[in-house]
Scaffold this motif. Structure first.
Motif, PDB file in Angstrom:
ATOM      1  N   ILE A 316       0.850  -1.204   0.000  1.00  0.00           N
ATOM      2  CA  ILE A 316       0.000   0.000   0.000  1.00  0.00           C
ATOM      3  C   ILE A 316       0.875   1.241   0.000  1.00  0.00           C
ATOM      4  O   ILE A 316       0.695   2.168  -0.792  1.00  0.00           O
ATOM      5  CB  ILE A 316      -0.920   0.025   1.237  1.00  0.00           C
ATOM      6  CG1 ILE A 316      -1.815  -1.208   1.268  1.00  0.00           C
ATOM      7  CG2 ILE A 316      -1.753   1.305   1.253  1.00  0.00           C
ATOM      8  CD1 ILE A 316      -2.597  -1.354   2.565  1.00  0.00           C
ATOM      9  N   ILE A 320       1.150   4.201  -2.978  1.00  0.00           N
ATOM     10  CA  ILE A 320       0.824   5.620  -2.837  1.00  0.00           C
ATOM     11  C   ILE A 320       2.070   6.487  -2.755  1.00  0.00           C
ATOM     12  O   ILE A 320       1.986   7.661  -2.442  1.00  0.00           O
ATOM     13  CB  ILE A 320      -0.095   5.890  -1.631  1.00  0.00           C
ATOM     14  CG1 ILE A 320       0.589   5.472  -0.343  1.00  0.00           C
ATOM     15  CG2 ILE A 320      -1.414   5.164  -1.800  1.00  0.00           C
ATOM     16  CD1 ILE A 320      -0.236   5.825   0.875  1.00  0.00           C
TER      17      ILE A 320
ATOM     18  N   ASN B  50      -2.655  -2.340 -13.713  1.00  0.00           N
ATOM     19  CA  ASN B  50      -1.382  -2.268 -12.982  1.00  0.00           C
ATOM     20  C   ASN B  50      -0.311  -1.567 -13.807  1.00  0.00           C
ATOM     21  O   ASN B  50       0.509  -0.817 -13.274  1.00  0.00           O
ATOM     22  CB  ASN B  50      -0.908  -3.668 -12.596  1.00  0.00           C
ATOM     23  CG  ASN B  50      -1.764  -4.246 -11.479  1.00  0.00           C
ATOM     24  OD1 ASN B  50      -2.371  -3.503 -10.713  1.00  0.00           O
ATOM     25  ND2 ASN B  50      -1.826  -5.564 -11.406  1.00  0.00           N
ATOM     26  N   LEU B  55       2.467   0.083 -11.408  1.00  0.00           N
ATOM     27  CA  LEU B  55       2.735  -0.895 -10.362  1.00  0.00           C
ATOM     28  C   LEU B  55       3.428  -2.107 -10.973  1.00  0.00           C
ATOM     29  O   LEU B  55       4.081  -2.876 -10.295  1.00  0.00           O
ATOM     30  CB  LEU B  55       1.421  -1.350  -9.707  1.00  0.00           C
ATOM     31  CG  LEU B  55       0.712  -0.311  -8.844  1.00  0.00           C
ATOM     32  CD1 LEU B  55      -0.687  -0.776  -8.488  1.00  0.00           C
ATOM     33  CD2 LEU B  55       1.509  -0.029  -7.587  1.00  0.00           C
ATOM     34  N   ALA B  79       7.920   5.254  -7.860  1.00  0.00           N
ATOM     35  CA  ALA B  79       7.204   5.649  -6.648  1.00  0.00           C
ATOM     36  C   ALA B  79       6.842   7.125  -6.713  1.00  0.00           C
ATOM     37  O   ALA B  79       5.742   7.532  -6.329  1.00  0.00           O
ATOM     38  CB  ALA B  79       8.066   5.358  -5.417  1.00  0.00           C
ATOM     39  N   ARG B  82       3.986   7.627  -9.260  1.00  0.00           N
ATOM     40  CA  ARG B  82       2.727   7.138  -8.675  1.00  0.00           C
ATOM     41  C   ARG B  82       2.199   8.149  -7.675  1.00  0.00           C
ATOM     42  O   ARG B  82       1.019   8.470  -7.629  1.00  0.00           O
ATOM     43  CB  ARG B  82       2.949   5.805  -7.940  1.00  0.00           C
ATOM     44  CG  ARG B  82       3.014   4.593  -8.834  1.00  0.00           C
ATOM     45  CD  ARG B  82       2.833   3.329  -8.005  1.00  0.00           C
ATOM     46  NE  ARG B  82       3.891   3.102  -7.038  1.00  0.00           N
ATOM     47  CZ  ARG B  82       5.015   2.432  -7.305  1.00  0.00           C
ATOM     48  NH1 ARG B  82       5.222   1.915  -8.494  1.00  0.00           N
ATOM     49  NH2 ARG B  82       5.917   2.274  -6.373  1.00  0.00           N
ATOM     50  N   ASN B  83       3.133   8.640  -6.889  1.00  0.00           N
ATOM     51  CA  ASN B  83       2.752   9.557  -5.825  1.00  0.00           C
ATOM     52  C   ASN B  83       2.147  10.845  -6.372  1.00  0.00           C
ATOM     53  O   ASN B  83       1.147  11.334  -5.866  1.00  0.00           O
ATOM     54  CB  ASN B  83       3.980   9.869  -4.963  1.00  0.00           C
ATOM     55  CG  ASN B  83       3.661  10.767  -3.793  1.00  0.00           C
ATOM     56  OD1 ASN B  83       3.734  11.986  -3.919  1.00  0.00           O
ATOM     57  ND2 ASN B  83       3.281  10.182  -2.677  1.00  0.00           N
ATOM     58  N   PHE B  88      -4.945   5.843  -6.382  1.00  0.00           N
ATOM     59  CA  PHE B  88      -5.491   4.487  -6.473  1.00  0.00           C
ATOM     60  C   PHE B  88      -6.711   4.318  -5.580  1.00  0.00           C
ATOM     61  O   PHE B  88      -6.738   4.800  -4.447  1.00  0.00           O
ATOM     62  CB  PHE B  88      -4.447   3.459  -6.019  1.00  0.00           C
ATOM     63  CG  PHE B  88      -3.311   3.293  -6.989  1.00  0.00           C
ATOM     64  CD1 PHE B  88      -3.438   2.448  -8.075  1.00  0.00           C
ATOM     65  CD2 PHE B  88      -2.122   3.982  -6.814  1.00  0.00           C
ATOM     66  CE1 PHE B  88      -2.391   2.282  -8.964  1.00  0.00           C
ATOM     67  CE2 PHE B  88      -1.078   3.828  -7.700  1.00  0.00           C
ATOM     68  CZ  PHE B  88      -1.204   2.980  -8.781  1.00  0.00           C
ATOM     69  N   PHE B  90      -8.892   0.912  -4.349  1.00  0.00           N
ATOM     70  CA  PHE B  90      -8.869  -0.545  -4.465  1.00  0.00           C
ATOM     71  C   PHE B  90     -10.195  -1.151  -4.008  1.00  0.00           C
ATOM     72  O   PHE B  90     -10.940  -0.559  -3.224  1.00  0.00           O
ATOM     73  CB  PHE B  90      -7.746  -1.129  -3.599  1.00  0.00           C
ATOM     74  CG  PHE B  90      -6.386  -0.615  -3.956  1.00  0.00           C
ATOM     75  CD1 PHE B  90      -5.649  -1.216  -4.957  1.00  0.00           C
ATOM     76  CD2 PHE B  90      -5.829   0.463  -3.272  1.00  0.00           C
ATOM     77  CE1 PHE B  90      -4.378  -0.752  -5.274  1.00  0.00           C
ATOM     78  CE2 PHE B  90      -4.559   0.928  -3.589  1.00  0.00           C
ATOM     79  CZ  PHE B  90      -3.834   0.322  -4.593  1.00  0.00           C
ATOM     80  N   ASN B  94      -7.618  -1.091   1.060  1.00  0.00           N
ATOM     81  CA  ASN B  94      -6.186  -0.959   1.332  1.00  0.00           C
ATOM     82  C   ASN B  94      -5.846   0.251   2.194  1.00  0.00           C
ATOM     83  O   ASN B  94      -4.928   1.005   1.895  1.00  0.00           O
ATOM     84  CB  ASN B  94      -5.394  -0.905   0.026  1.00  0.00           C
ATOM     85  CG  ASN B  94      -5.166  -2.297  -0.542  1.00  0.00           C
ATOM     86  OD1 ASN B  94      -5.328  -3.295   0.182  1.00  0.00           O
ATOM     87  ND2 ASN B  94      -4.815  -2.378  -1.802  1.00  0.00           N
ATOM     88  N   LEU B  95      -6.609   0.404   3.264  1.00  0.00           N
ATOM     89  CA  LEU B  95      -6.220   1.416   4.256  1.00  0.00           C
ATOM     90  C   LEU B  95      -5.278   0.730   5.241  1.00  0.00           C
ATOM     91  O   LEU B  95      -5.347  -0.485   5.421  1.00  0.00           O
ATOM     92  CB  LEU B  95      -7.454   1.936   4.991  1.00  0.00           C
ATOM     93  CG  LEU B  95      -8.491   2.632   4.113  1.00  0.00           C
ATOM     94  CD1 LEU B  95      -9.719   3.006   4.932  1.00  0.00           C
ATOM     95  CD2 LEU B  95      -7.895   3.874   3.459  1.00  0.00           C
ATOM     96  N   LEU B 107      -0.966  10.172   4.316  1.00  0.00           N
ATOM     97  CA  LEU B 107       0.238   9.412   3.994  1.00  0.00           C
ATOM     98  C   LEU B 107       0.911   9.774   2.655  1.00  0.00           C
ATOM     99  O   LEU B 107       2.130   9.945   2.622  1.00  0.00           O
ATOM    100  CB  LEU B 107      -0.078   7.913   4.064  1.00  0.00           C
ATOM    101  CG  LEU B 107       1.111   6.979   4.306  1.00  0.00           C
ATOM    102  CD1 LEU B 107       1.893   7.393   5.545  1.00  0.00           C
ATOM    103  CD2 LEU B 107       0.638   5.546   4.439  1.00  0.00           C
ATOM    104  N   PRO B 108       0.143   9.930   1.556  1.00  0.00           N
ATOM    105  CA  PRO B 108       0.816  10.287   0.293  1.00  0.00           C
ATOM    106  C   PRO B 108       1.585  11.606   0.412  1.00  0.00           C
ATOM    107  O   PRO B 108       2.662  11.757  -0.171  1.00  0.00           O
ATOM    108  CB  PRO B 108      -0.340  10.428  -0.697  1.00  0.00           C
ATOM    109  CG  PRO B 108      -1.423   9.587  -0.144  1.00  0.00           C
ATOM    110  CD  PRO B 108      -1.307   9.715   1.347  1.00  0.00           C
ATOM    111  N   ARG B 155      -7.809   9.780   0.084  1.00  0.00           N
ATOM    112  CA  ARG B 155      -6.362   9.541   0.005  1.00  0.00           C
ATOM    113  C   ARG B 155      -5.885   9.628  -1.449  1.00  0.00           C
ATOM    114  O   ARG B 155      -4.796  10.118  -1.728  1.00  0.00           O
ATOM    115  CB  ARG B 155      -6.032   8.177   0.590  1.00  0.00           C
ATOM    116  CG  ARG B 155      -4.550   7.863   0.592  1.00  0.00           C
ATOM    117  CD  ARG B 155      -4.251   6.522   1.196  1.00  0.00           C
ATOM    118  NE  ARG B 155      -4.812   5.445   0.378  1.00  0.00           N
ATOM    119  CZ  ARG B 155      -4.764   4.156   0.721  1.00  0.00           C
ATOM    120  NH1 ARG B 155      -4.212   3.796   1.878  1.00  0.00           N
ATOM    121  NH2 ARG B 155      -5.284   3.236  -0.051  1.00  0.00           N
TER     122      ARG B 155
END
Lengths: 420, 238
Positions: A316, A320, B50, B55, B79, B82-83, B88, B90, B94-95, B107-108, B155
């Motif tokens: 995860i 992110i 993906n 990913l 990364a 993606r950031n 994303f 899901f 996916n927490l 978090l991001p 998120r």
């Protein structure tokens, strides 16, 4: 940094039991290291103490009877040291190696008398430096000083056991009193500590006073000096040969006649005992580190499981935007925090164990007749050891975290997300 | 304006037997589109998603995202893309379970190095907009499926991405909540102009999007314009 600590706190709180078990492994390792180190230090301190009362870095040279004929002289000739030897010893040749050269007189037996109390004593002429060389502990008053020597004062430093017999009610009251010794009287200026089990006890008077009254010759009973800069036995043996032969040459004694001019080898014992103390210290470090290794393997093992369990979470995070280095530092930091915190705890408990030893084992001595031997003396570890142990901990924590962290950082986000 | 440009994308998995999953995909998606990718399981739709989400990598072909060639990126670079470019959503949300809703949303931004205070403010702002202000300090296991998915959407939105990739976003939700989530995505697309790609096997979900891309056996079958939302005879979420 705060974020990282917060993250770690979170994950450690999630897994209390696992954290505690891992921590125990490391804490136990450090605990044993510190406790062993304390006991080892205590042991070598006790050892140094029991041998160290009479030896130090000082060397004593004495003349005695020759063991073989040499240079036209018969054997069994009595050798007396004198001013020539003193000059040679303190001369340029040994500059920087020999220091604090002092000479001692022979002794003379007298009867001490104070207010009807008598005790046998033997007077010995001493220099102020003898206090350091012979490790004389003054319990009251003072030792002979330079002025006493310069003015040939009739002053005396007696042992605590002399004082007890001269003034049973108040031993310290002898200071400032004139005590008769033979046909003369001396002013007592100080008391020195005397182990009651120790047979030998002398009454110290100034060197010059002794030479002026009891021995007007230029003979010197013994020369003592401090020796510096020799670490190994080989070095010392070379010194003993060079120096001893020089003195023997002055008195026409055969070079290998060790009885004719005798050199006290306290320094050798000093080297030996400090060598064995070093070995003990090394052994303790090795044992402690080996114990710690099992703790580190434990942490590493647990971290591997952690990484496996948290693979999905790392997936995860990566999806992110977590970079490999973010994941890497998270795991390593977690490992370091576990080792550091629990290691510190183990260190504190280890120190407490040392304290416990100080109050129990270290207090029990064994009397072997002329002195009391203690198993342990000051069983503590120094600040330097604590700092070293801390460094070891942090390195250990990093090492324990590296492999698991690397595994976690390498796993592809897509695979990590699939893991459950 | 083209946001995503795929040309002849091939992907083969080598697990013992080589499995050719994507067989020359050509696809282009414009900025502001609301697209669904539909297909049966094993059709290659998840692999495609993906690859779109950086990913997974592809074997041959080219993938341009917002004018940048996405090929042979280092993990760190991937990364970072993606950031900054992709959000994303899901099926299983996916927490991160030991973080509160607001911490999950933050978090991001943490990985972007945004200060604690700033990202907290932003995360709270997004949660408010999705009607979850009061749930900010709850943990995922204290929330319903719909709430969790809305946290996940917050998120995904917080980095203001070019594109939102949703993998079966309603797969774990009941029909009422599914409708709400799809309405929310639709609203984000219409009001904020965010490009959204939804992968689903459910006709009702696909019918909410404006364009349906059918994928079968690793190839694009049919691209269906669905602005009138009448696919499958106006099928609704069951």
């Amino acid at each position: 940094m705060r974020e990282l600590i917060y993250e770690i706190g979170n994950s450690l709180r999630q897994n209390r039991l696992r954290t505690a078990l891992t921590g125990f492994a490391v804490g136990w390792g450090i605990f044993l290291l510190i406790a062993l180190m304390g006991a080892g230090n205590g042991l070598s301190n006790a050892f140094m103490n029991s041998t160290g009362e009479h030896i130090s870095k000082s060397i004593t040279v004495e003349g005695w009877r020759t063991s073989k004929p040499y240079a036209g002289y018969k054997e069994n000739r009595r050798i007396y040291l004198d001013k020539k030897d003193l000059d040679y010893t303190s001369g340029a040749e040994w500059q920087g190696v020999i220091s604090n050269v002092i000479s001692a007189t022979s002794s003379i037996s007298v009867k001490l008398l104070l207010d009807g109390n008598t005790v046998d004593g033997s007077l010995v002429g001493k220099m102020p430096e003898h206090q350091e060389v012979e490790k004389i502990k003054i319990t009251a008053g003072r030792f002979i000083n330079t002025q006493d020597v310069a003015e040939q004062r009739k002053v005396m430093v007696v042992s605590t056991s002399h004082a007890k017999e001269l003034s049973p009610n108040n031993p310290e009251a002898v200071i400032g009193q004139w005590v008769s010794a033979g046909s003369l009287a001396y002013l007592v200026v100080g008391l020195y500590y005397h182990n009651p089990n120790d047979y030998y006890r002398s009454c110290h008077i100034p060197y010059s006073t002794y030479k002026g009254i009891y021995d007007r010759s230029d003979k010197i009973e013994a020369i003592s000096f401090n020796l510096d800069g020799y670490k190994t036995l080989d070095d010392y043996e070379k010194f003993e040969k060079d120096y001893g032969n020089a003195i023997r040459r002055i008195h026409s004694v055969a070079p290998d006649d060790r009885r004719g001019v005798w050199i006290n080898n306290g320094y050798v014992r000093n080297i030996n005992s400090s060598n064995s103390a070093n070995m003990l210290n090394t052994a303790v470090w090795v044992l402690g580190l080996l114990t710690l290794v099992s703790g580190i393997v434990g942490v590493s093992n647990i971290m591997l499981i952690t990484v496996k369990e948290r693979t999905h979470e790392f997936g995860i995070r990566k999806a992110i935007g977590a970079k490999p280095r973010n994941v890497l530092s998270l795991i390593i930091a977690e490992s370091v925090v576990i080792t550091a915190v629990f290691g510190y705890l183990g260190m504190v408990l280890g120190m407490l164990a040392c304290e416990l030893m100080e109050h129990t084992v270290a207090q029990r001595g064994v009397n072997i007749g002329f002195e009391t031997i203690y198993m342990l003396k000051n069983p503590f570890v120094g600040v330097d050891t604590a700092i070293k142990a801390t460094l070891v901990l942090i390195i250990a924590g990093t090492l324990a975290g590296i492999i698991p962290a690397w595994k976690a950082a390498r796993v592809k986000p897509i695979e990590a997300l699939r893991a459950e | 304006m083209t946001l995503i440009e795929l040309q002849d994308i091939n992907k083969t998995y080598n697990n013992g037997q080589p499995l050719h999953v994507l067989k020359g995909i050509d696809l282009s998606i414009d900025r502001g589109e609301f697209v669904s990718i539909m297909g049966a399981s094993g059709s290659g739709k998840s692999t495609l998603l993906n690859i779109l989400g950086i990913l997974d990598n592809y074997d041959t072909g080219t993938y341009m995202l917002n004018g940048k060639l996405i090929k042979d990126l280092s993990e760190t670079q991937a990364a970072d893309y993606r950031n900054r470019m992709i959000g994303f959503i899901f099926q299983s949300f996916n927490l991160i379970s030991f973080k509160t809703a607001v911490e999950n949303v933050e978090l991001p931004l943490y990985y972007q190095g945004v200060s604690r205070k700033k990202r907290h403010e932003m995360a709270m702002d997004y949660l408010e907009r999705l009607g979850l202000g009061q749930w900010a300090n709850h943990f995922p296991n204290q929330m319903s499926g719909g709430q969790k998915q809305r946290v996940a959407i917050a998120r995904a939105l917080i980095t203001k991405p070019q594109i939102i990739l949703a993998d079966e976003p309603t797969g774990a939700l009941d029909s009422k909540t599914s409708v709400e989530v799809m309405q929310l995505l639709k609203q984000l697309n219409k009001q904020e102009g965010i490009t959204i790609i939804v992968v689903t096997h459910e006709g009702g979900v696909a019918n909410e999007t404006d364009k349906i891309i059918h994928i079968k056996d690793g190839m694009i079958g049919q691209i269906e314009e669905n602005t009138s939302h009448n696919a499958w005879g106006g099928s609704v979420i069951k």
